[in-house]
Write a protein that holds these residues in place. Sequence first.
Motif, short mmCIF file in Angstrom:
data_model
loop_
_atom_site.label_atom_id
_atom_site.label_comp_id
_atom_site.label_asym_id
_atom_site.label_seq_id
_atom_site.Cartn_x
_atom_site.Cartn_y
_atom_site.Cartn_z
N LYS A 20 0.93 -1.21 0.01
CA LYS A 20 -0.13 0.01 -0.01
C LYS A 20 0.96 1.34 0.08
CE LYS A 20 -3.61 2.38 2.69
NZ LYS A 20 -4.48 2.32 3.79
N SER A 21 1.88 1.33 0.78
CA SER A 21 2.81 2.52 0.85
C SER A 21 3.73 2.44 -0.22
CB SER A 21 3.40 2.30 2.12
OG SER A 21 4.59 3.22 2.22
N ALA A 22 4.08 1.61 -0.87
CA ALA A 22 5.24 1.70 -1.88
C ALA A 22 4.86 1.33 -3.26
CB ALA A 22 6.38 0.69 -1.62
N CYS A 23 3.81 0.95 -3.55
CA CYS A 23 3.32 0.49 -4.97
C CYS A 23 2.09 1.01 -5.28
CB CYS A 23 3.50 -1.11 -5.04
SG CYS A 23 4.92 -1.83 -4.53
N SER A 24 1.04 1.03 -4.36
CA SER A 24 -0.41 1.21 -4.69
C SER A 24 -0.36 2.80 -5.18
CB SER A 24 -1.26 1.15 -3.45
OG SER A 24 -1.29 -0.22 -3.13
N PRO A 25 0.21 3.77 -4.78
CA PRO A 25 0.15 5.08 -5.34
C PRO A 25 0.51 5.30 -6.77
CG PRO A 25 1.23 4.98 -3.12
CD PRO A 25 1.03 3.83 -3.58
N SER A 26 1.43 4.25 -7.16
CA SER A 26 1.88 4.32 -8.68
C SER A 26 1.21 3.33 -9.55
CB SER A 26 3.33 4.43 -8.77
OG SER A 26 4.06 3.22 -8.28
#
Length: 780
Positions: A117-123
Amino acid sequence: MSRKSPLRRAAIPAIVAAVATTALLQIPPDPADAAPGPGALSGLDLGAANRRAPVTGLYDWSKAGYRGEAALPGSAEVNPGAACQVTPAELAGQYNVKPDDGADDTNGVQAAIDSIKSACSPSGSYTKLSTITFPAGRFDVTHEIHVDADYLILRGAGKDATKFVYRPDVNTAYDTLTPDGSDWDEDGMTSGAGKGGWLWPGRGLFRVQSRGVNAAYASDYASAPANRKDIFEGTVNVHWKAGVKLRGKPGDTAFAAKMGDKVVHLASSGALTSLAAGNLVNIRAANSLKFYEQQKATPTAFPLLNMHMRQQIFTITALDTAARTITLDKPLEYDVPVTSTSDGSAPIDGTTYDSKAAPLVDPVLGVGFENLGFTQDMPGLNPADANNNYGNMAPAAEMHGIVFKWAANSWVRGIRAEMTGSHPIVTEEAKNLQIVDNELSGSWNKGKGGNGYFRGSRVWDSLYAGNTSTLLRHFTFQWSAAGNVVIGNSFDSDLNLHGGWERNNLFELNTVKVPYAHRSGNCRANCGEEGGGGPDDSNWFPIWWGAGKKAVKWSGGSGYRNVFFNNAMTKQLATGGPYNDFYADRHRVYNFGWDGSAYKHLDVGGTPIEDWAKNEQRDYTGGHGVDATKTDAASSLFLKSVDGTPPSSSTGQSSTPTSTTTTTSIPTSTTTPNPGACLTAAFARKSVWDSGYGGGFTVTNTCSAAVSSWAVEFDLPAGTTISSSWSSVLTRTGQHYRFGNAAHNGNVKAGGTTTFGFNAAGQGLPVTCTIAGTKCGGTE
């Protein structure tokens, strides 16, 4: 808002385990008498290219399912970045999630999800999906796992290989039950300004929902005990905080929008922050007395409720900040009064209630569950005691399997759920889901309060295909569920329109085989209905429909244009007895809650039924709430092909059928020693109307070896012709008709049967029948 009237709080221990040891509409008999029907249809082509254009006079279901009509993701849609692919080795090394070690894996799985959620979901995106891959083996879980990372697949090594075993801990099991101890008490389960009803539909193993807390509840959330914190999670999305009030439209100021409109008029004040083009919004129409009257729900002894029974999630295509309007991606399916009184109604319970446009501030998008299994471990309880037991064995442990709430464009495929605490899969405000090729079996709780369903509540534009459901209470749509397709599934429970103005749903190509044991009265502890009340003494038939006066006590009546087509539905009326067909004309479109042009409550002689129970076998066609004036020659209203063969024609009109049934056996000779000599055929005239009838044959193989093909031939008298047929290949020479097997039903095992059918124009019955070249007897 809770779905039940307030009840007194009753504090109890964390785990409670209470265990106590006519003719149908169209009924040719079925010799099978015990096991559920054949398995679900597998391998259906659900792709966009195989979907039919909308059929005239029916709803457009062509965009049901994941992302409207997109194929479920494959390897090409996976994010190639190693940081966004959690492998089994990384699960074990970085998160200490190891199979079969007896340790609690909950926090490790949650940490892996939180990292994505922190490292991958935003992009991330629908073409850039992260994965967490679980190896074969057992994983132990003690509290709910929050799957709130967008664009994430949780994938196992197979539904029989990777298994999550859920044993709810003391902070997860419900510590507050209703006063009679029968069900968890969401109204009595309070903390600060919050109550347990905000958790609805309840806790689960996997919860696809935002954990975002509205700023107004930050203090309450911080001070809440561990078993109350989740009451406040997701409150960024709730309508009473995020919703915007509405105003009247020009020329019709009582309504912010009417059925068929796309533009909704917002009040002159209220933040527009989340109402941007491309975002999701729930348009919520306030209940009104006139709306209840439309459902034939009044007068009633049950309280009428200020709530939003009519609602749906849409995508915003435009926001006009000056005019304060939003434009939706599709037309509204219901009127939206500005308030509960603006349509001219008196206030309900003395209070005026607002309609709202409620944005989904933090929806969860693009989550998939694949190739894994799960169960709920309940020490001291025996799964066999739950079979056909429509009570709650452990009310404090009514945990679901997978919960979708404020979620969209997500899927579940290839999973096996066994003995969940309540619903194996449940929705509550979700859109464009695809639930396919799953096996769901058993629940510890199927009783009072509405437990143990395969449940679609407040779900829209979703697709349920190829699933097998056994030993559950119902397959259910309720609470405004609309635009969904249920195709090719196998159920031993009913297709249940539970109430709440569900509408425009399609049920087709399902096998629904309901045993006599499937009935409300078959219950050993904590028995009854959703919304309270004890069990009734009726049977549950393959269809259940929410009559206004009954369903009003938990939500309201069923809505309009719920269509049943080409289903194999049967009901057993006594222990050990035969299974009888129910709505057996496979190519007639049964359109519930509809008179051909508008909503119609089901009635008997013009008097609306108060309850579906004990009214299931009545004929509601001919203007009494079920429009059956259309037929279709194809196998599916949704797909162009279900077996590689395109449909032969589109929907046609016919006169309304009667419920008359005539069954005629046509024996064949068995003297010739060849495979055809083992075949017999029985003809049944299943329905009759002014200009024709519907009929069909059951082909039986009485030999000790399978046959790979068959053909039935007969003549029809002059003046009668075949207008449509199914499950066969038809050729005609004059008045002579030959029905050869279709690709999917040519092989008939020893002792097995198969069927085909047809609609006839005219009243002449088959004569000079032969099967595999052997002469048949006459028909009556």
